[in-house]
Design an enzyme around this catalytic site. Structure first.
Site, PDB file in Angstrom:
ATOM      1  N   CYS A 178       1.060  -0.725  -0.062  1.00 17.88           N
ATOM      2  CA  CYS A 178       0.034   0.024   0.065  1.00 17.88           C
ATOM      3  C   CYS A 178       0.639   1.245   0.058  1.00 17.88           C
ATOM      4  CB  CYS A 178      -0.998   0.244   1.036  1.00 17.88           C
ATOM      5  SG  CYS A 178      -2.309   1.440   0.960  1.00 17.88           S
ATOM      6  N   ASP A 186       0.440   3.314   1.841  1.00 18.92           N
ATOM      7  CA  ASP A 186       0.456   4.439   3.083  1.00 18.92           C
ATOM      8  C   ASP A 186       1.902   4.777   3.656  1.00 18.92           C
ATOM      9  OD1 ASP A 186      -0.052   4.406   6.244  1.00 18.92           O
ATOM     10  OD2 ASP A 186      -1.510   4.015   5.164  1.00 18.92           O
ATOM     11  N   HIS A 230      -2.198  -3.701   5.289  1.00 14.72           N
ATOM     12  CA  HIS A 230      -1.978  -3.561   6.576  1.00 14.72           C
ATOM     13  C   HIS A 230      -3.140  -3.419   6.943  1.00 14.72           C
ATOM     14  CE1 HIS A 230      -2.418   0.854   5.604  1.00 14.72           C
ATOM     15  NE2 HIS A 230      -2.534   0.573   4.650  1.00 14.72           N
ATOM     16  N   CYS A 288      -5.913   0.157   6.793  1.00 11.09           N
ATOM     17  CA  CYS A 288      -5.403   0.020   5.863  1.00 11.09           C
ATOM     18  C   CYS A 288      -6.484   1.732   5.691  1.00 11.09           C
ATOM     19  CB  CYS A 288      -5.682  -0.785   4.929  1.00 11.09           C
ATOM     20  SG  CYS A 288      -5.045  -0.224   2.859  1.00 11.09           S
TER      21      CYS A 288
HETATM   22 CO    CO Z   1      -3.419   1.171   2.966  1.00  7.93          CO
END
Ligand code: CO
Length: 209
Positions: A42, A44, A98, A101
Site C-alpha cells: 500500500c 500508506d 496492512h 488501511c
Molecule cells: Co493502506
C-alpha cells in the site's frame, strides 16, 4: 520549505553514513540490481517497505498503490510484475497489506470518493466474494482487519493468474507470499495462505497450472 530542506540535509547525512560503513557502497550499487524480492504494498506512509523488512537499496523491487491492489488491466502494476519476474528473475513476490488501511476502510463505507470509486470497487468485489464470512463477524474492527487479510489473499490470486507468474512458478518455482503489516505493533505477519487449496477450486475457471 522546512520539510524539504530537512530532506536534503538528511540525504547528506545518509550518504556519509553509508560511505563510513562501506566506501564502495555507491560504486557497487551503480553496477546494477539483482533483487530477489518483488514487494507489492500500500502507498500508506506508515508502511515503509524496505525498512520494516530490515532491507536496503538493491534488495527489493517495489510497487505501491492504494490498498496494494493487483488488477489485470493496470498497465503500471502489470509492467512492474513482468519486469521483476521475467527480467530481474525475482524468486519471491510479496503482496503486503496492512491493518488500519484507509483504502480498505473507504471501500467498506458508501461515501463518494470521485476518481477513487472505480479503484475501491475492486475491494468491494473482495467483500462480495467473502460476504458470508465477513457478515458473520459482528465486531466492526475485526471485520475490517479480516477484509484487509482477504484483500491480500485475493490480490495474491490475481497475481497468480498472470502469465508471468504462471510461467515462473512452473519453470523455476517462484513463490508468492501474502503478508499483513500491523501498524499497531510493527509486526509483519505471514498469512500462510493455502494457495493450493484455493486454486484447486478455481483452476477449471481460469485454466491455471
Ligand atoms: Co493502506
Amino acid at each position: 520549505m522546512e520539510t524539504i530542506d530537512k530532506v536534503f540535509k538528511n540525504n547528506e547525512k545518509w550518504i556519509e553514513g553509508k560511505l563510513q560503513n562501506d566506501p564502495k557502497f555507491f560504486s557497487d550499487l551503480v553496477k546494477g540490481q539483482k533483487p530477489e524480492i518483488l514487494y507489492i504494498g500500500c502507498s500508506d506512509s506508515r508502511v515503509a517497505a524496505e525498512e520494516v523488512m530490515g532491507l536496503g537499496p538493491g534488495d527489493v523491487f517495489v510497487h505501491r498503490n492504494i490498498a496494494n491492489m493487483v488488477i489485470s488491466i493496470d498497465l503500471n502494476a502489470m509492467s512492474v510484475i513482468n519486469y521483476a519476474v521475467d527480467h530481474l528473475k525475482v524468486q519471491h513476490v510479496i503482496v503486503c497489506g496492512h491493518y488500519s488501511c484507509g483504502g480498505v476502510k473507504a471501500a467498506m463505507q458508501s461515501a463518494d470518493l470521485g476518481i477513487l470509486n472505480p479503484w475501491l470497487r475492486n475491494i468491494r468485489d473482495v467483500y462480495r466474494i467473502h460476504k458470508t464470512e465477513l457478515n458473520a463477524i459482528e465486531d466492526e474492527d475485526q471485520k475490517y482487519d479480516r477484509l484487509v487479510e482477504l484483500n491480500v489473499q485475493e490480490q495474491c490470486i490475481n497475481l497468480i493468474k498472470t502469465a508471468a507468474i504462471q510461467r515462473a512458478h512452473r519453470d523455476r518455482n517462484l513463490k508468492v507470499h501474502g503478508w499483513v503489516f500491523d501498524v499497531k505493533t510493527g509486526k509483519l505477519i505471514d498469512l500462510k495462505i493455502d494457495f493450493k487449496g484455493i486454486l484447486n477450486s478455481i483452476m477449471e475457471i481460469y485454466h491455471l497450472e
